[in-house]
Design a protein around this motif. Structure first.
Motif, PDB file in Angstrom:
ATOM      1  N   TRP A 215       3.505  10.152  -9.535  1.00  9.91           N
ATOM      2  CA  TRP A 215       3.078  10.145 -10.936  1.00  9.91           C
ATOM      3  C   TRP A 215       1.727  10.812 -11.162  1.00  9.91           C
ATOM      4  N   GLY A 216       0.900  10.892 -10.116  1.00 11.49           N
ATOM      5  CA  GLY A 216      -0.410  11.541 -10.262  1.00 11.49           C
ATOM      6  C   GLY A 216      -0.263  12.977 -10.745  1.00 11.49           C
ATOM      7  N   PRO A 217       0.524  13.796 -10.045  1.00 11.02           N
ATOM      8  CA  PRO A 217       0.674  15.193 -10.485  1.00 11.02           C
ATOM      9  C   PRO A 217       1.246  15.305 -11.902  1.00 11.02           C
ATOM     10  N   LYS A 218       2.075  14.337 -12.306  1.00 14.70           N
ATOM     11  CA  LYS A 218       2.610  14.400 -13.691  1.00 14.70           C
ATOM     12  C   LYS A 218       1.499  14.152 -14.702  1.00 14.70           C
ATOM     13  N   ALA A 219       0.643  13.175 -14.405  1.00 13.71           N
ATOM     14  CA  ALA A 219      -0.459  12.880 -15.335  1.00 13.71           C
ATOM     15  C   ALA A 219      -1.441  14.047 -15.390  1.00 13.71           C
ATOM     16  N   ILE A 220      -1.590  14.747 -14.247  1.00 14.33           N
ATOM     17  CA  ILE A 220      -2.514  15.898 -14.225  1.00 14.33           C
ATOM     18  C   ILE A 220      -1.901  17.076 -14.995  1.00 14.33           C
ATOM     19  N   ALA A 221      -0.579  17.276 -14.799  1.00  9.14           N
ATOM     20  CA  ALA A 221       0.092  18.405 -15.461  1.00  9.14           C
ATOM     21  C   ALA A 221       0.120  18.229 -16.976  1.00  9.14           C
TER      22      ALA A 221
ATOM     23  N   GLU B 286       3.559   7.684 -20.115  1.00 13.33           N
ATOM     24  CA  GLU B 286       4.272   6.988 -19.032  1.00 13.33           C
ATOM     25  C   GLU B 286       3.570   7.255 -17.688  1.00 13.33           C
ATOM     26  N   ALA B 287       3.242   8.520 -17.435  1.00 11.37           N
ATOM     27  CA  ALA B 287       2.538   8.851 -16.190  1.00 11.37           C
ATOM     28  C   ALA B 287       1.158   8.193 -16.171  1.00 11.37           C
ATOM     29  N   ARG B 288       0.479   8.220 -17.309  1.00 10.33           N
ATOM     30  CA  ARG B 288      -0.839   7.580 -17.395  1.00 10.33           C
ATOM     31  C   ARG B 288      -0.726   6.086 -17.081  1.00 10.33           C
ATOM     32  N   ALA B 289       0.338   5.459 -17.580  1.00  4.52           N
ATOM     33  CA  ALA B 289       0.517   4.019 -17.354  1.00  4.52           C
ATOM     34  C   ALA B 289       0.749   3.727 -15.871  1.00  4.52           C
ATOM     35  N   GLN B 290       1.584   4.557 -15.226  1.00 10.11           N
ATOM     36  CA  GLN B 290       1.865   4.304 -13.805  1.00 10.11           C
ATOM     37  C   GLN B 290       0.604   4.443 -12.965  1.00 10.11           C
ATOM     38  N   ILE B 291      -0.193   5.463 -13.302  1.00  7.15           N
ATOM     39  CA  ILE B 291      -1.429   5.673 -12.537  1.00  7.15           C
ATOM     40  C   ILE B 291      -2.449   4.566 -12.830  1.00  7.15           C
ATOM     41  N   MET B 292      -2.475   4.126 -14.078  1.00  6.67           N
ATOM     42  CA  MET B 292      -3.428   3.071 -14.430  1.00  6.67           C
ATOM     43  C   MET B 292      -3.124   1.788 -13.664  1.00  6.67           C
TER      44      MET B 292
ATOM     45  N   ALA C 288       0.840  -1.203   0.000  1.00  6.98           N
ATOM     46  CA  ALA C 288       0.000   0.000   0.000  1.00  6.98           C
ATOM     47  C   ALA C 288       0.876   1.254   0.000  1.00  6.98           C
ATOM     48  N   GLU C 289       1.891   1.271   0.853  1.00  9.43           N
ATOM     49  CA  GLU C 289       2.757   2.463   0.916  1.00  9.43           C
ATOM     50  C   GLU C 289       3.432   2.697  -0.447  1.00  9.43           C
ATOM     51  N   GLY C 290       3.886   1.616  -1.057  1.00  9.41           N
ATOM     52  CA  GLY C 290       4.573   1.739  -2.353  1.00  9.41           C
ATOM     53  C   GLY C 290       3.652   2.289  -3.427  1.00  9.41           C
ATOM     54  N   VAL C 291       2.417   1.805  -3.441  1.00 14.34           N
ATOM     55  CA  VAL C 291       1.488   2.272  -4.470  1.00 14.34           C
ATOM     56  C   VAL C 291       1.085   3.724  -4.184  1.00 14.34           C
ATOM     57  N   ILE C 292       0.904   4.057  -2.906  1.00 15.36           N
ATOM     58  CA  ILE C 292       0.561   5.457  -2.578  1.00 15.36           C
ATOM     59  C   ILE C 292       1.711   6.379  -2.999  1.00 15.36           C
ATOM     60  N   LEU C 293       2.945   5.987  -2.682  1.00 13.81           N
ATOM     61  CA  LEU C 293       4.089   6.822  -3.075  1.00 13.81           C
ATOM     62  C   LEU C 293       4.152   6.984  -4.596  1.00 13.81           C
ATOM     63  N   THR C 294       3.848   5.910  -5.296  1.00 14.84           N
ATOM     64  CA  THR C 294       3.831   5.970  -6.767  1.00 14.84           C
ATOM     65  C   THR C 294       2.770   6.969  -7.240  1.00 14.84           C
ATOM     66  N   ALA C 295       1.610   6.922  -6.596  1.00 14.26           N
ATOM     67  CA  ALA C 295       0.529   7.844  -6.986  1.00 14.26           C
ATOM     68  C   ALA C 295       0.905   9.289  -6.654  1.00 14.26           C
ATOM     69  N   LEU C 296       1.589   9.496  -5.527  1.00 14.37           N
ATOM     70  CA  LEU C 296       1.981  10.862  -5.156  1.00 14.37           C
ATOM     71  C   LEU C 296       2.991  11.428  -6.158  1.00 14.37           C
TER      72      LEU C 296
END
Ligand code: NZQ
Ligand code: ZN
Length: 408
Positions: free
Chosen positions: A243-249, A255-261, A233-241
């Motif tokens: 890559w999420g802002p990159k996909a939003i920006a 690549e960011a879309r893939a990580q979030i998906m 859970a911590e690893g996935v949350i850190l990944t979202a923290l």
């Protein structure tokens, strides 16, 4: 799993049975394989879609050509709404029966995928599909068969593409609730991050919030003794923290879309949940709020989750300190666990705000008039037999109202 109807959290050792049978086909460009995949499960598909985004983005035409090239005929069920309604499920099941469809293809976000799973069971059931959705009735109808479902997510958020849950709204009775049944596991999920580049910034952010909340629920409501699930859970949350802002920006950043998906899938297809025995109280409360106001699921979560966390941290500070330290790099001073726990929650809330998620009901124009109603309705769907909503800690109507009020 995600809507685990646990009763009490007990300090138990991990003890579980787990199988997720959904075949995952992941990666940019894989949408063109849809026809080939569907052909393994049927000859005529019901192609289920939402309010038109897939038509505007060209994804529908690509899916249709892939099906045609594989010799798959299809009928359409379009117009499934966000917070999908039972009337859309009934309509889809009717089309599937009339058109002789033997496989369901869900092309859309969580709403389309959820509706598709229930359509798959409803198409083979003569009764009212609402009987399948758990809403406090005595006899819940558990489907004994369902058509095969292939999911093609166009939005990274729910994990519905590869789990066996679905959340459906009955607009007449103002109830939003769930079904969870192993028959509803999709046969395959064709996950192509390129299909998500058209998701607008706000929906991208909500998806990030939803996936993180799926993890905080099992992490913070779990019974303990789950170090592997915690690290996952911590690893996935850190990944979202990250890559999420990159996909939003930059929505076109595949690549960011893939990580979030992938993060959204891993967050709710079972691995982070097994053995935690965690109920999902924030989700239960949010579904009731959504039922009344038809708000975006994760907009509700981003308001209720930090408020719930501040309530729950008082009785579970050690776990919240772990969250603050491992996810946000904070350090608890000796004897000041709660201070660190609350600082971690502040950081989490700041993150939600930074990506544009609301954190107060007033931002959505929602006042306090129905707070008690939400709490009581939530208990009609899930309760521990003692008048409390299962969670760590269990919550009374007054507790829930207090949580809602603190997020006004
Ligand atoms: O309807 P369309 O036109 O497709 O537009 C949708 C919708 O307006 C749009 N969208 C989707 N893909 C897009 C896109 N727009 C542009 N480009 C694309 N590629 O996004 C909007 C929201 O879609 P929706 O499917 O409602 O979002 P989401 O995936 O967040 O699903 C939310 C639903 O799933 C339920 C929620 O309660 C809610 O009803 N959940 C399902 C779960 C599950 N099955 O495991 C767990 C979750 O906790 C959640 O409760
Ligand atoms: Zn959710």
């Amino acid at each position: 799993m995600f809507l685990h109807r646990g009763t009490e959290n007990k300090e138990i050792k991990m003890n579980f049975e787990f199988q997720n049978p959904t075949r995952i086909i992941f990666g940019a460009g894989n949408a063109s394989r849809l026809g080939e995949v569907v052909a393994q499960y049927g000859k005529k598909a019901l192609l289920v879609t939402g309010g038109g985004s897939v038509k505007r983005s060209g994804v529908f035409d690509r899916a249709a050509s892939s099906l045609k090239a594989a010799g798959i005929g299809f009928a359409e069920c379009s117009g499934v709404e966000p917070n999908p309604r039972i009337t859309s499920v009934a309509r889809g099941a009717e089309i599937a029966r009339k058109e002789g469809c033997d496989v369901i293809v869900a092309l859309g976000g969580g709403s389309v995928m959820d509706a598709s799973k229930v359509i798959a069971a409803a198409a083979l059931y003569d009764g009212d599909p609402w009987n399948m959705i758990y809403h406090g009735q005595k006899d819940v109808y558990a489907p004994s068969e369902a058509l095969p479902v292939i999911t093609v997510p166009t939005l990274a958020a729910t994990g519905s593409e590869a789990n066996c849950g679905a959340v459906i709204t009955n607009e007449e009775t103002t109830v939003k609730s769930f079904i969870q049944n192993p028959l509803l596991y999709p046969k395959a999920a064709v996950m192509d991050p390129e299909l998500t580049v058209s998701v607008p910034k706000d929906q991208t952010a909500y998806g990030v919030c939803d996936l993180i909340t799926h993890l905080t629920e099992s992490y913070l409501n779990g019974s303990g003794n789950t170090p592997i699930q915690d690290r996952l859970a911590e690893g996935v949350i850190l990944t979202a923290l990250t890559w999420g802002p990159k996909a939003i920006a930059d929505g076109s950043d595949v690549e960011a879309r893939a990580q979030i998906m992938w993060a959204a899938s891993v967050a709710l297809i079972g691995w982070a949940q097994v053995g935690t025995n965690a109920p999902y109280p924030v989700h239960m409360m949010e579904h009731t709020v959504s039922a009344y106001h038809d708000i975006t699921h994760a907009a509700g979560l981003s308001i209720i989750n930090p408020a719930w966390m501040r309530f729950a941290a008082k009785s579970n500070a050690a776990k919240f300190v772990q969250f603050a330290e491992r996810v946000f790099g904070l350090k608890a001073k000796s004897g000041h666990d709660l201070v660190c726990a609350l600082a971690g929650i502040d950081r989490f809330e700041e993150f939600l705000r930074s990506i544009g998620c609301p954190t107060r009901f007033s931002e959505l124009g929602i006042g306090d008039a129905l707070f008690e109603t939400y709490a009581k309705d939530t208990l009609k769907i899930v309760n521990d037999g003692k008048g409390n909503l299962p969670g760590r800690p269990p919550m009374s109507v007054e507790d829930m109202v207090g949580i809602f009020r603190s997020a006004l």
